[in-house]
Design a protein around this motif. Structure first.
Motif, PDB file in Angstrom:
ATOM      1  N   GLN A  25       0.659  -1.078  -0.167  1.00 40.85           N
ATOM      2  CA  GLN A  25      -0.073  -0.041   0.105  1.00 40.85           C
ATOM      3  C   GLN A  25       0.820   1.285   0.158  1.00 40.85           C
ATOM      4  N   LEU A  26       0.799   2.178  -0.945  1.00 41.41           N
ATOM      5  CA  LEU A  26       1.428   3.311  -1.084  1.00 41.41           C
ATOM      6  C   LEU A  26       0.697   4.386   0.169  1.00 41.41           C
ATOM      7  N   ASP A  27       1.686   4.948   0.781  1.00 36.21           N
ATOM      8  CA  ASP A  27       1.358   5.976   1.568  1.00 36.21           C
ATOM      9  C   ASP A  27       1.958   7.240   1.791  1.00 36.21           C
ATOM     10  N   ASN A  28       2.156   8.023   0.535  1.00 30.53           N
ATOM     11  CA  ASN A  28       3.221   9.112   0.693  1.00 30.53           C
ATOM     12  C   ASN A  28       2.016  10.657   0.208  1.00 30.53           C
ATOM     13  N   GLY A  29       1.161  10.463   1.435  1.00 29.53           N
ATOM     14  CA  GLY A  29       0.281  11.753   1.581  1.00 29.53           C
ATOM     15  C   GLY A  29      -0.956  11.627   0.761  1.00 29.53           C
ATOM     16  N   PRO A  30      -1.751  12.467   0.407  1.00 32.93           N
ATOM     17  CA  PRO A  30      -3.026  12.326   0.046  1.00 32.93           C
ATOM     18  C   PRO A  30      -2.959  12.167  -1.525  1.00 32.93           C
ATOM     19  N   GLU A  31      -1.758  12.365  -2.146  1.00 29.86           N
ATOM     20  CA  GLU A  31      -1.627  12.297  -3.701  1.00 29.86           C
ATOM     21  C   GLU A  31      -0.689  11.150  -4.111  1.00 29.86           C
ATOM     22  N   ASN A  32      -0.281  10.512  -3.176  1.00 29.00           N
ATOM     23  CA  ASN A  32       0.946   9.631  -3.472  1.00 29.00           C
ATOM     24  C   ASN A  32       1.651   9.884  -4.782  1.00 29.00           C
ATOM     25  N   ARG A  33       2.290  11.248  -4.509  1.00 31.15           N
ATOM     26  CA  ARG A  33       3.468  11.555  -5.387  1.00 31.15           C
ATOM     27  C   ARG A  33       4.446  10.752  -5.457  1.00 31.15           C
ATOM     28  N   ILE A  34       4.867  10.484  -6.605  1.00 30.81           N
ATOM     29  CA  ILE A  34       6.187   9.529  -6.717  1.00 30.81           C
ATOM     30  C   ILE A  34       7.665  10.283  -6.635  1.00 30.81           C
ATOM     31  N   THR A  35       8.125  10.129  -5.438  1.00 35.97           N
ATOM     32  CA  THR A  35       9.266  10.902  -5.012  1.00 35.97           C
ATOM     33  C   THR A  35      10.351  10.024  -4.967  1.00 35.97           C
ATOM     34  N   LEU A  36      11.671  10.380  -5.029  1.00 38.30           N
ATOM     35  CA  LEU A  36      12.904   9.395  -5.015  1.00 38.30           C
ATOM     36  C   LEU A  36      12.643   8.839  -3.574  1.00 38.30           C
ATOM     37  N   ASP A  37      12.331   9.155  -2.676  1.00 32.84           N
ATOM     38  CA  ASP A  37      12.090   8.498  -1.222  1.00 32.84           C
ATOM     39  C   ASP A  37      10.735   7.321  -1.511  1.00 32.84           C
ATOM     40  N   LEU A  38      10.023   7.637  -2.150  1.00 34.06           N
ATOM     41  CA  LEU A  38       8.976   6.555  -2.474  1.00 34.06           C
ATOM     42  C   LEU A  38       9.656   5.488  -3.236  1.00 34.06           C
ATOM     43  N   ILE A  39      10.194   5.936  -4.301  1.00 34.84           N
ATOM     44  CA  ILE A  39      10.740   4.985  -5.268  1.00 34.84           C
ATOM     45  C   ILE A  39      11.594   3.917  -4.426  1.00 34.84           C
ATOM     46  N   SER A  40      12.465   4.700  -3.786  1.00 40.13           N
ATOM     47  CA  SER A  40      13.320   4.064  -2.917  1.00 40.13           C
ATOM     48  C   SER A  40      12.531   2.836  -1.953  1.00 40.13           C
ATOM     49  N   SER A  41      11.705   3.371  -1.376  1.00 38.39           N
ATOM     50  CA  SER A  41      10.670   2.496  -0.338  1.00 38.39           C
ATOM     51  C   SER A  41      10.034   1.151  -0.964  1.00 38.39           C
ATOM     52  N   ILE A  42       9.594   1.334  -2.485  1.00 33.34           N
ATOM     53  CA  ILE A  42       8.869   0.327  -3.217  1.00 33.34           C
ATOM     54  C   ILE A  42      10.035  -0.540  -3.587  1.00 33.34           C
ATOM     55  N   MET A  43      11.326   0.077  -4.038  1.00 26.83           N
ATOM     56  CA  MET A  43      12.225  -1.093  -3.978  1.00 26.83           C
ATOM     57  C   MET A  43      12.737  -1.874  -3.012  1.00 26.83           C
ATOM     58  N   GLN A  44      12.959  -1.126  -1.701  1.00 20.08           N
ATOM     59  CA  GLN A  44      13.113  -2.041  -0.514  1.00 20.08           C
ATOM     60  C   GLN A  44      11.877  -3.114  -0.344  1.00 20.08           C
ATOM     61  N   ALA A  45      10.720  -2.659  -0.639  1.00 22.99           N
ATOM     62  CA  ALA A  45       9.443  -3.563  -0.184  1.00 22.99           C
ATOM     63  C   ALA A  45       9.552  -4.903  -1.296  1.00 22.99           C
ATOM     64  N   LEU A  46      10.281  -4.576  -2.606  1.00 19.60           N
ATOM     65  CA  LEU A  46      10.282  -5.675  -3.410  1.00 19.60           C
ATOM     66  C   LEU A  46      11.359  -6.694  -3.251  1.00 19.60           C
ATOM     67  N   ASP A  47      12.526  -5.883  -2.544  1.00 21.60           N
ATOM     68  CA  ASP A  47      13.423  -6.705  -2.069  1.00 21.60           C
ATOM     69  C   ASP A  47      13.173  -7.631  -0.897  1.00 21.60           C
ATOM     70  N   HIS A  48      12.316  -6.995  -0.128  1.00 24.05           N
ATOM     71  CA  HIS A  48      11.655  -7.940   1.025  1.00 24.05           C
ATOM     72  C   HIS A  48      10.744  -8.955   0.686  1.00 24.05           C
ATOM     73  N   ILE A  49      10.068  -8.782  -0.386  1.00 24.56           N
ATOM     74  CA  ILE A  49       9.218  -9.679  -0.926  1.00 24.56           C
ATOM     75  C   ILE A  49      10.033 -10.999  -1.580  1.00 24.56           C
ATOM     76  N   ASP A  50      11.144 -10.603  -2.293  1.00 22.97           N
ATOM     77  CA  ASP A  50      11.949 -11.616  -2.990  1.00 22.97           C
ATOM     78  C   ASP A  50      12.616 -12.308  -1.598  1.00 22.97           C
ATOM     79  N   GLN A  51      12.992 -11.821  -0.510  1.00 25.08           N
ATOM     80  CA  GLN A  51      13.568 -12.443   0.313  1.00 25.08           C
ATOM     81  C   GLN A  51      12.394 -13.343   1.208  1.00 25.08           C
ATOM     82  N   CYS A  52      11.325 -12.847   1.394  1.00 24.84           N
ATOM     83  CA  CYS A  52      10.294 -13.816   1.837  1.00 24.84           C
ATOM     84  C   CYS A  52       9.926 -14.871   0.991  1.00 24.84           C
ATOM     85  N   LEU A  53       9.725 -14.806  -0.228  1.00 26.64           N
ATOM     86  CA  LEU A  53       9.536 -15.910  -1.347  1.00 26.64           C
ATOM     87  C   LEU A  53      10.499 -16.866  -1.237  1.00 26.64           C
ATOM     88  N   ASP A  54      11.972 -16.403  -1.129  1.00 21.19           N
ATOM     89  CA  ASP A  54      13.256 -17.320  -1.152  1.00 21.19           C
ATOM     90  C   ASP A  54      12.982 -18.254   0.249  1.00 21.19           C
TER      91      ASP A  54
END
Length: 251
Positions: A25-54
């Motif tokens: 779930q994206l949670d970057n304020g009311p508009e969920n603007r895509i910032t560098l910080d949000l991009i970094s957070s999404i990539m970290q979440a994808l890394d964590h999903i990969d680890q969980c799947l493994d």
């Protein structure tokens, strides 16, 4: 409770009996603007999903996996933090392109549960998923760059061209900045289903669970098929460059 403490996103497992299924779930304020910080957070979440799947047991990995992204409120995402993007150029756009590439070829099926407006970069984010379910009673999905006077860089155009077809719908999307409501987007073929808000989460989960067995055993096959399916698009996304139309400069 989120599976991992990452700013601007919330990562959960919606069904304890299906540990390969995740909701981001994206949670970057009311508009969920895509910032560098949000991009970094999404990539970290994808890394964590990969680890969980493994780490899944053989029994759980046999069920496969899937990822749903969504948000709350009026916006799925209102696009890029455009002032930042215009100011720093490639240092902003390339991480965004990398994130789109990662989602486009992610190892398990991905479903965008579009809870509200998805404009510009938010539209691209939704299009990077394998399937899209959209709220029927409110919200548009659109590429509005022509109306705000910003040209598309090559990677951005590539991901829209990969998902919005035929040419008349692509023309309306990119040259007309048409705001597709859910029913229009379903008719155009780039959203799979339109449902009431109350049904959005359950419908996305149904899609995800139906698709997850395609990755049973979590072999790399699903990822590799998507990598070849979108080879040209991914190549454009990863090539870098923010000079629209540079290939015709000598004409």
């Amino acid at each position: 409770m989120s599976l991992i403490d990452i700013p601007l996103v919330r990562l959960t497992r919606p069904d304890p009996s299906f540990p390969g299924l995740f909701v981001l779930q994206l949670d970057n304020g009311p508009e969920n603007r895509i910032t560098l910080d949000l991009i970094s957070s999404i990539m970290q979440a994808l890394d964590h999903i990969d680890q969980c799947l493994d780490r899944l047991s053989e029994q759980d990995s046999a069920k496969g996996g899937a990822l749903i992204t969504t948000a709350t409120g009026k916006f799925y995402s209102n696009g890029l933090a455009i002032d930042d993007a215009m100011e720093i150029g490639d240092a902003f756009y390339q991480p965004f392109m990398n994130m789109l590439s990662r989602l486009l070829t992610f190892r398990v099926p991905t479903v965008a549960a579009i809870n509200g407006h998805a404009f510009a970069g938010g539209c691209m984010l939704a299009l990077a998923h394998d399937y899209r379910v959209m709220r029927a009673d409110r919200g548009w999905i659109a590429m509005n760059e022509i109306d705000i006077g910003i040209p598309l860089i090559p990677g951005m155009a590539a991901i829209v061209k990969a998902k919005v077809r035929p040419q008349n719908h692509l023309r309306e999307c990119l040259l007309g900045a048409h705001r597709f409501k859910a029913s229009d987007a379903v008719a155009a073929g780039f959203v799979d289903k339109a449902v009431e808000e109350s049904q959005l989460a359950d419908t996305a989960i149904q899609y995800a669970k139906a698709l997850a067995p395609k990755t049973r055993g979590l072999s790399p096959v699903f990822h590799l098929i998507k990598a070849e399916m979108y080879r040209d698009t991914v190549s454009m996304l990863l090539a870098g460059g923010t000079s629209p139309g540079s290939y015709i400069s000598k004409l």
